[in-house]
Design an enzyme around this catalytic site. Sequence first.
Site, PDB file in Angstrom:
ATOM      1  N   TRP A 356     -11.645 -37.552 -68.898  1.00  0.00           N
ATOM      2  CA  TRP A 356     -11.353 -36.304 -69.599  1.00  0.00           C
ATOM      3  C   TRP A 356     -12.412 -35.261 -69.251  1.00  0.00           C
ATOM      4  O   TRP A 356     -12.123 -34.078 -69.138  1.00  0.00           O
ATOM      5  CB  TRP A 356     -11.276 -36.539 -71.111  1.00  0.00           C
ATOM      6  CG  TRP A 356     -12.562 -37.046 -71.702  1.00  0.00           C
ATOM      7  CD1 TRP A 356     -12.916 -38.336 -71.902  1.00  0.00           C
ATOM      8  CD2 TRP A 356     -13.687 -36.249 -72.093  1.00  0.00           C
ATOM      9  NE1 TRP A 356     -14.187 -38.415 -72.401  1.00  0.00           N
ATOM     10  CE2 TRP A 356     -14.681 -37.131 -72.546  1.00  0.00           C
ATOM     11  CE3 TRP A 356     -13.950 -34.884 -72.122  1.00  0.00           C
ATOM     12  CZ2 TRP A 356     -15.924 -36.703 -73.001  1.00  0.00           C
ATOM     13  CZ3 TRP A 356     -15.186 -34.448 -72.584  1.00  0.00           C
ATOM     14  CH2 TRP A 356     -16.161 -35.356 -73.021  1.00  0.00           C
ATOM     15  N   GLY A 358     -14.097 -34.941 -66.431  1.00  0.00           N
ATOM     16  CA  GLY A 358     -13.811 -34.376 -65.100  1.00  0.00           C
ATOM     17  C   GLY A 358     -12.764 -33.286 -65.212  1.00  0.00           C
ATOM     18  O   GLY A 358     -12.866 -32.227 -64.584  1.00  0.00           O
ATOM     19  N   LYS A 430       4.214 -29.366 -73.416  1.00  0.00           N
ATOM     20  CA  LYS A 430       3.933 -29.235 -71.986  1.00  0.00           C
ATOM     21  C   LYS A 430       5.279 -29.010 -71.312  1.00  0.00           C
ATOM     22  O   LYS A 430       6.111 -29.931 -71.257  1.00  0.00           O
ATOM     23  CB  LYS A 430       3.273 -30.521 -71.484  1.00  0.00           C
ATOM     24  CG  LYS A 430       2.958 -30.472 -70.016  1.00  0.00           C
ATOM     25  CD  LYS A 430       2.207 -31.688 -69.543  1.00  0.00           C
ATOM     26  CE  LYS A 430       1.861 -31.483 -68.079  1.00  0.00           C
ATOM     27  NZ  LYS A 430       1.243 -32.627 -67.477  1.00  0.00           N
ATOM     28  N   PHE A 806      15.740 -38.676 -42.920  1.00  0.00           N
ATOM     29  CA  PHE A 806      16.708 -37.740 -43.519  1.00  0.00           C
ATOM     30  C   PHE A 806      16.981 -36.525 -42.651  1.00  0.00           C
ATOM     31  O   PHE A 806      17.282 -35.443 -43.150  1.00  0.00           O
ATOM     32  CB  PHE A 806      16.240 -37.318 -44.924  1.00  0.00           C
ATOM     33  CG  PHE A 806      15.796 -38.470 -45.769  1.00  0.00           C
ATOM     34  CD1 PHE A 806      16.713 -39.406 -46.228  1.00  0.00           C
ATOM     35  CD2 PHE A 806      14.460 -38.644 -46.078  1.00  0.00           C
ATOM     36  CE1 PHE A 806      16.308 -40.493 -46.978  1.00  0.00           C
ATOM     37  CE2 PHE A 806      14.045 -39.732 -46.829  1.00  0.00           C
ATOM     38  CZ  PHE A 806      14.974 -40.655 -47.279  1.00  0.00           C
ATOM     39  N   ARG A 918      19.759 -34.538 -44.652  1.00  0.00           N
ATOM     40  CA  ARG A 918      20.821 -35.356 -45.259  1.00  0.00           C
ATOM     41  C   ARG A 918      21.958 -34.503 -45.823  1.00  0.00           C
ATOM     42  O   ARG A 918      21.796 -33.832 -46.836  1.00  0.00           O
ATOM     43  CB  ARG A 918      20.223 -36.179 -46.384  1.00  0.00           C
ATOM     44  CG  ARG A 918      21.074 -37.343 -46.803  1.00  0.00           C
ATOM     45  CD  ARG A 918      20.350 -38.153 -47.839  1.00  0.00           C
ATOM     46  NE  ARG A 918      20.871 -39.516 -47.851  1.00  0.00           N
ATOM     47  CZ  ARG A 918      20.288 -40.509 -48.497  1.00  0.00           C
ATOM     48  NH1 ARG A 918      19.174 -40.317 -49.145  1.00  0.00           N
ATOM     49  NH2 ARG A 918      20.820 -41.708 -48.483  1.00  0.00           N
ATOM     50  N   GLU A1218      25.704 -40.053 -46.610  1.00  0.00           N
ATOM     51  CA  GLU A1218      25.610 -38.644 -46.949  1.00  0.00           C
ATOM     52  C   GLU A1218      26.562 -38.146 -48.025  1.00  0.00           C
ATOM     53  O   GLU A1218      26.169 -37.302 -48.829  1.00  0.00           O
ATOM     54  CB  GLU A1218      25.805 -37.811 -45.675  1.00  0.00           C
ATOM     55  CG  GLU A1218      24.766 -38.156 -44.626  1.00  0.00           C
ATOM     56  CD  GLU A1218      24.504 -37.029 -43.657  1.00  0.00           C
ATOM     57  OE1 GLU A1218      25.435 -36.259 -43.433  1.00  0.00           O
ATOM     58  OE2 GLU A1218      23.389 -36.933 -43.156  1.00  0.00           O
TER      59      GLU A1218
HETATM   60  C1  LIG Z   1      -1.650 -35.907 -59.204  1.00  0.00           C
HETATM   61  C2  LIG Z   1      -2.445 -35.289 -60.338  1.00  0.00           C
HETATM   62  C3  LIG Z   1      -1.782 -34.727 -61.393  1.00  0.00           C
HETATM   63  C4  LIG Z   1      -2.496 -34.140 -62.439  1.00  0.00           C
HETATM   64  N1  LIG Z   1      -1.806 -33.601 -63.486  1.00  0.00           N
HETATM   65  C5  LIG Z   1      -2.497 -33.018 -64.495  1.00  0.00           C
HETATM   66  C6  LIG Z   1      -1.830 -32.425 -65.585  1.00  0.00           C
HETATM   67  O1  LIG Z   1      -0.617 -32.452 -65.656  1.00  0.00           O
HETATM   68  N2  LIG Z   1      -2.565 -31.841 -66.561  1.00  0.00           N
HETATM   69  C7  LIG Z   1      -3.923 -31.815 -66.520  1.00  0.00           C
HETATM   70  O2  LIG Z   1      -4.546 -31.298 -67.425  1.00  0.00           O
HETATM   71  N3  LIG Z   1      -4.585 -32.385 -65.499  1.00  0.00           N
HETATM   72  C8  LIG Z   1      -3.923 -32.966 -64.496  1.00  0.00           C
HETATM   73  N4  LIG Z   1      -4.594 -33.541 -63.450  1.00  0.00           N
HETATM   74  C9  LIG Z   1      -6.044 -33.492 -63.441  1.00  0.00           C
HETATM   75  C10 LIG Z   1      -6.660 -34.836 -63.874  1.00  0.00           C
HETATM   76  O3  LIG Z   1      -6.562 -34.964 -65.262  1.00  0.00           O
HETATM   77  C11 LIG Z   1      -8.083 -34.799 -63.400  1.00  0.00           C
HETATM   78  O4  LIG Z   1      -8.049 -34.884 -62.002  1.00  0.00           O
HETATM   79  C12 LIG Z   1      -8.966 -35.910 -63.942  1.00  0.00           C
HETATM   80  O5  LIG Z   1      -8.965 -35.956 -65.322  1.00  0.00           O
HETATM   81  C13 LIG Z   1     -10.379 -35.641 -63.439  1.00  0.00           C
HETATM   82  O6  LIG Z   1     -11.220 -36.697 -63.776  1.00  0.00           O
HETATM   83  P1  LIG Z   1     -12.142 -37.405 -62.674  1.00  0.00           P
HETATM   84  O7  LIG Z   1     -12.969 -38.378 -63.380  1.00  0.00           O
HETATM   85  O8  LIG Z   1     -11.322 -37.935 -61.580  1.00  0.00           O
HETATM   86  O9  LIG Z   1     -12.981 -36.171 -62.168  1.00  0.00           O
HETATM   87  P2  LIG Z   1     -13.650 -35.979 -60.772  1.00  0.00           P
HETATM   88  O10 LIG Z   1     -12.625 -35.605 -59.776  1.00  0.00           O
HETATM   89  O11 LIG Z   1     -14.497 -37.146 -60.460  1.00  0.00           O
HETATM   90  O12 LIG Z   1     -14.517 -34.709 -61.091  1.00  0.00           O
HETATM   91  C14 LIG Z   1     -13.939 -33.473 -61.326  1.00  0.00           C
HETATM   92  C15 LIG Z   1     -15.026 -32.421 -61.549  1.00  0.00           C
HETATM   93  O13 LIG Z   1     -15.721 -32.714 -62.726  1.00  0.00           O
HETATM   94  C16 LIG Z   1     -17.114 -32.807 -62.501  1.00  0.00           C
HETATM   95  N5  LIG Z   1     -17.597 -33.804 -63.456  1.00  0.00           N
HETATM   96  C17 LIG Z   1     -17.102 -35.052 -63.669  1.00  0.00           C
HETATM   97  N6  LIG Z   1     -17.728 -35.620 -64.711  1.00  0.00           N
HETATM   98  C18 LIG Z   1     -18.632 -34.736 -65.154  1.00  0.00           C
HETATM   99  C19 LIG Z   1     -19.571 -34.743 -66.208  1.00  0.00           C
HETATM  100  N7  LIG Z   1     -19.734 -35.789 -67.009  1.00  0.00           N
HETATM  101  N8  LIG Z   1     -20.319 -33.651 -66.378  1.00  0.00           N
HETATM  102  C20 LIG Z   1     -20.211 -32.583 -65.571  1.00  0.00           C
HETATM  103  N9  LIG Z   1     -19.337 -32.530 -64.551  1.00  0.00           N
HETATM  104  C21 LIG Z   1     -18.555 -33.579 -64.352  1.00  0.00           C
HETATM  105  C22 LIG Z   1     -17.239 -33.152 -61.044  1.00  0.00           C
HETATM  106  O14 LIG Z   1     -18.448 -32.696 -60.508  1.00  0.00           O
HETATM  107  C23 LIG Z   1     -16.063 -32.399 -60.453  1.00  0.00           C
HETATM  108  O15 LIG Z   1     -16.394 -31.084 -60.228  1.00  0.00           O
HETATM  109  C24 LIG Z   1      -3.904 -34.129 -62.402  1.00  0.00           C
HETATM  110  C25 LIG Z   1      -4.574 -34.710 -61.329  1.00  0.00           C
HETATM  111  C26 LIG Z   1      -3.861 -35.274 -60.299  1.00  0.00           C
HETATM  112  C27 LIG Z   1      -4.593 -35.878 -59.150  1.00  0.00           C
END
Ligand SMILES: Cc1cc2nc3c(=O)[nH]c(=O)nc-3n(C[C@H](O)[C@H](O)[C@H](O)COP(=O)(O)OP(=O)(O)OC[C@H]3O[C@@H](n4cnc5c(N)ncnc54)[C@H](O)[C@@H]3O)c2cc1C
Length: 1275
Positions: A356, A358, A430, A806, A918, A1218
């Site tokens: 969350w 991130g 949403k 396709f 297709r 098709e």
């Molecule tokens: C296919 C896909 C669909 C998605 N759909 C949605 C959606 O519908 N709605 C929505 O809200 N989100 C959506 N997301 C976003 C998703 O929720 C975030 O990618 C995910 O929560 C990020 O968490 P992470 O740990 O992977 O972050 P990371 O990718 O590891 O980090 C993201 C950023 O946060 C920073 N960071 C991480 N932790 C900290 C910390 N503790 N303190 C300071 N900086 C930090 C990193 O430096 C980086 O800049 C989607 C993502 C993908 C890939």
Amino acid sequence: MESPLEHDGGEENNVPDTLQQQSISLVINDHIYTVGSNIPPWTRLVDFIREQARLPGTKVLCREGGCGLCTVVATVPDHEKPGQEKTFSVHACQALVYACAGWRVETIEQLGTRFDSSYHPLQRALHGFYGTQCGFCSPGMIMTIYGQLKSGHPITSAKVEESLDGNICRCTGYRPILDAFKSQSVDADEQLKCRLVDIEEVYKGHCKKKKGSGCGGCCKDMKKDVALTREQTISTTEMGQWYRPTSLIRVYSILKNLRTKEKFHIAVGNTGQGVFKDDGPYSVYISTVGIKDLYSTRVGSTSAPVVLGANVSLTRAIEVFRDAALESPGAFAHLDIIAKHWQFVANVSVRNIGSWAGNLMMKHSHRGFQSDIYLTLLAAGAELTLGHAADASTSHINLEQFLVADMSRSIILSVSLPPALPNTKFRTFKITPRAVNAHAYVNACFRMEVDIENDYEVTSRPTILFGGINPSFIHAANTEEFLIGRKLNDNATIVEAAKILGSEVKPDNHPQDASPKYRAQLAQALLFKTVIGFLDKVVGVRVRSAGPVIDRPLSSGKQSFDMKKEEEVWPVGEPLPKLESAAQISGEATYLDDVPYLPNELHAALVLTTQANAKIKFVDATEALKMNGVVNFVDASDIPGQNSFVVEAGPYPDPVFVEERCLYAGQPVGVVVAEDRNAAICAAKLVKVEYEDIQRPVLTIKEAIKAGRVKVGQNVESFRAGTSSQGDVEGTMKTVPHKVSGELSQGTQYHFHMEALAARVIPTEEGYDVFSTSQWITETQSATAQVLNIPANSINVSVRRLGGAFGSKISRQNLVSTAAAVAARKLQRPVRLVVDLNTNMTCAGWREPYCSKYEVGFDDAGKLLALKVELYSDVGHVPNEPSVGILVNVLQNVYYIPNLDVTPHIVTTDTAANTWCRSPVERNVVKDDIIPLLKVKAAYRERMIEVEQYNQDNRWKKRGLSIMPARYTYVYLPEWAFRVQVTIYQHDGTVAVSHGGVMGQGINTKVAQVAAYVLGVPLNQVKIKATETMIGANSYVTGAFLGSDLCAHGVKVACTALHQRLEEVKTRMKAKTRKEPTWQELVKKCHSDHVDLTEHYWTAAKEHPQSYEVWSACCLEIEVDILTGMYMIRRADIIQDCGRSMNPFLDVGQVEGAFLMGIGLFTTELVKYDPATGQKLSNGTWEYKPPTALDIPADLRVTLLPNAMHPKGVLGSKATGEPPFCLAYSVVTGLRHAITAFRTDENGDDSWFEMDVPLTVEKVHQLCGINPDHHFKLE
Ligand SMILES: Cc1cc2nc3c(=O)[nH]c(=O)nc-3n(C[C@H](O)[C@H](O)[C@H](O)COP(=O)(O)OP(=O)(O)OC[C@H]3O[C@@H](n4cnc5c(N)ncnc54)[C@H](O)[C@@H]3O)c2cc1C
Ligand code: FES
Ligand code: FES
């Protein structure tokens, strides 16, 4: 780049060596891998798995967490529960290898293969339910469910559906995949359980532990472990720095010592790059996954908040929220609502690892990001705890303060969510273009303290939040202010609140977003929905329908077909699993990029232009060539022959590389060739392309007509250009009682084959071996010969299988194979060019968009009397593959139109040349027996009454029921011909077939069934070989499913000839020995008598059925949530004429897959361009939305028309690939019914309205025409 010990200052930085590791270890399928500093920190797990561990079963396409192909299962230490582990599915394209230290990773190969005879039950189920077609998505599908299984939670049918929210399959239509996995669930439907065809029947597999039975996966538990306690600092020289501290103090130290210019990334799940793909590159990576405190959770109580550490994954947070709501419903019931909302964030594998925190940081860096996490936490009144590197202090701030906080040397530590006050009402929304795995058009949260006893008075300032409006708008402050002390039970309050909201919500305008108008109206609609939801039973039933969102039930499917064993042709007609399915479910099916690299093999990456309709000023590859590992830059000047990758596919040249003028954004200027793929891709981005004489690109049919870029098309049957006429349209139009005229537009569609375009070209002694993802080996051979200016006989093209096509691999493929060939020729080394999704979507053309201007005349009963149509097709920059000439002949569909004028037009635009996709769509009205049968099967009349009643009872939810017949004409053009060869091996009598068709969707199974039937051998004695240009010489394109028809026909003729030769020998043997020889004895005798045991055949046009009709019909019911425009297909009944099906389950699979692809075209698959540059903005999984498993009809029933023997077809069959595509148009007519019901009831308007497709959620909403003043009523 400095090593960490060279950083200036900070004693904490000097962590003793004993506490640091310079390498990491992880286990992949029982093998321990140690990774030192030799790979860059940004290396993804998927590349490590495929390239270092050499496990090609894990596929890759999007690299952004949006397709599910790369799913693997990880078992990692559970920091929340010391000493324990947890297991989950994860996208290997997102996880960074260094972040996987201490992980145990399982890939599809770990589950079971043909050779160790121990398939996992999930693999067996997917096979047994015919859940694979091209098979490219199959490993990812299995691993996703396997991850759920191993996570310790019981798998229920509902869980299966939820879990597949991030896996795309373009072939099957998902229904068999869902059924397969549901059959393994704890609450499996009995009918599903007993339908499972056991794979052991086909490949005798036995469990090593449980003798005599199939394996349940017990043979495959991993034993190996890699302890990980120490912290790591891995300096990968100039490639960047990787830190994995195990304490916060160390994180602070690293942050404090960063230089100003250094760009750092705190890597938790690393999923953020799937959304913001251009963030980075980073010089420093700090993985905080070793810090246990960041994983802590507290469930909370009536007086204490719920607390989540920063690294808590979205999946875990959802569990905590649910527990809190269950334990203290009075204080935390709203967290259950948030949990439901978060369930719709991203997809399972992203949520399993994405944090969350991130997500919040993504919002912090990209203010316009419509973060669901940010909005819901803000609504819940959450407070963040931050840690600051400067003095290791902590601070507490709310979410609004967070957005403007300086986070350059701070990190998020935790969030706390306070209990809610009594009487708090909470609602979140949403609104998305697709059911799941899509970001919001607009998201919203409403929190109000309401005194129910006092006419629902709002007792304090409510919280009304929106995302997706503009980067600075979150709070609807004026509306909040207005509602204080107001009574929600008062209609005037609602109308006024909506008005105020409408005036303060000012959506920004970006070409890739939904329109500002829709987003503003959506905000108002959600406010109304919320209030009605809060009022609930206070309002009448009709109005109450505004409150809920559409509730999707668990989906189900039924398939019916003749199961009568027709002995005379068996195994033709037998519902057999696909031949390749056993290899597909285990990841053993080899696709082009799965072949190991040759020692000297190079990798190429395309350099794409970014501006359409401009002159190239210069191309400068200097920086790219400086990169480590880069070998060369190859461009048009390196082409020895003609700079065009089109030969037979059309009369006009289509350049491999741009020479002077860039015709479309995304046109390649060349390729960078490097020792490894990553270097090639990175270097390609460094090539500078400058433009001059930039002209505004022409991107749409309307713009092209205006610019005069139109020419009259030609009827493909009559070969005549201009209008095709019958009857007297002009005369009839003067007398018809009613006329309607207008325009209908249909957008383009990306093929979305899961295996991207790819080629390998290997210089050989005689010329070049070309391995290609081609649907048309002959054209690939000719294009390579043309570009390299060498004879065709020096080029061998071969194709093992395709991961979907396709139509996109008919001619567009040759862009990639000729580019690789030019590089291979220049460098005289093997060159592999595999594009990623983004490149594929950008450089290659898609389905042709259409626009039709029509005038139709009809009588009082609605009977068609006359039709005049001007059809316009957008062919892209060059008119090589216009389908409009076919549509002219099939436009009538099943309707009798006595007076008809159809004029085809071709327009050119500054976009990539469009191509076959297709089924060119015929939209319009069957054989006498289909519609009556469908009406009975679908209970049409009864359900129509129910639908009408429902619409009367519900003002804000409307249902539509439509019935649509279709006639699809297959025309066998003279050039459609294939070469086939059948060989019987004298050694053991086994049979090998090679044919000029390609794919893997079922052609091979049907061909093998025919060979087995004609020769009279068991099916498992027949093998189909890869397609190549020696045996399949001069074969035509495999497309429109005629490839299956003709190859099966060719094999039938060849096998019949062989059979006759063998029969003669058999007769002589029987006469001599007076007994029937075995097959092996017969084959041996033939061999010793010098009888040729091979036969080939050329499927010459003269014996094809010249043309035939395929009949089908569909009855579809849909429900629309009028206030948002979101909809759900409740049920679809399809009857499809397949003649006497050669393989009913394959045909059902084709029907369902084609139908869903059509649903995508007509609903969610919208493309947007940048009007200034002509760049396709919809070029990834974040931006372009094909249907998911949760977009299919909730109830899908497919019937193959019984007793439909087709005497002209191969063994009585008809092609199916098709026609069902067109039936998907019933979604449009169903929506018309539902929308009309609202317009008629609420606006008194039952007039005709245009419905351009795709009918996105936005368009459906806009067509309803809601006016808050008029419509937002409590009665
Ligand atoms: C296919 C896909 C669909 C998605 N759909 C949605 C959606 O519908 N709605 C929505 O809200 N989100 C959506 N997301 C976003 C998703 O929720 C975030 O990618 C995910 O929560 C990020 O968490 P992470 O740990 O992977 O972050 P990371 O990718 O590891 O980090 C993201 C950023 O946060 C920073 N960071 C991480 N932790 C900290 C910390 N503790 N303190 C300071 N900086 C930090 C990193 O430096 C980086 O800049 C989607 C993502 C993908 C890939
Ligand atoms: S390649 Fe990983 S999700 Fe698409
Ligand atoms: S079988 Fe799923 S993408 Fe082809």
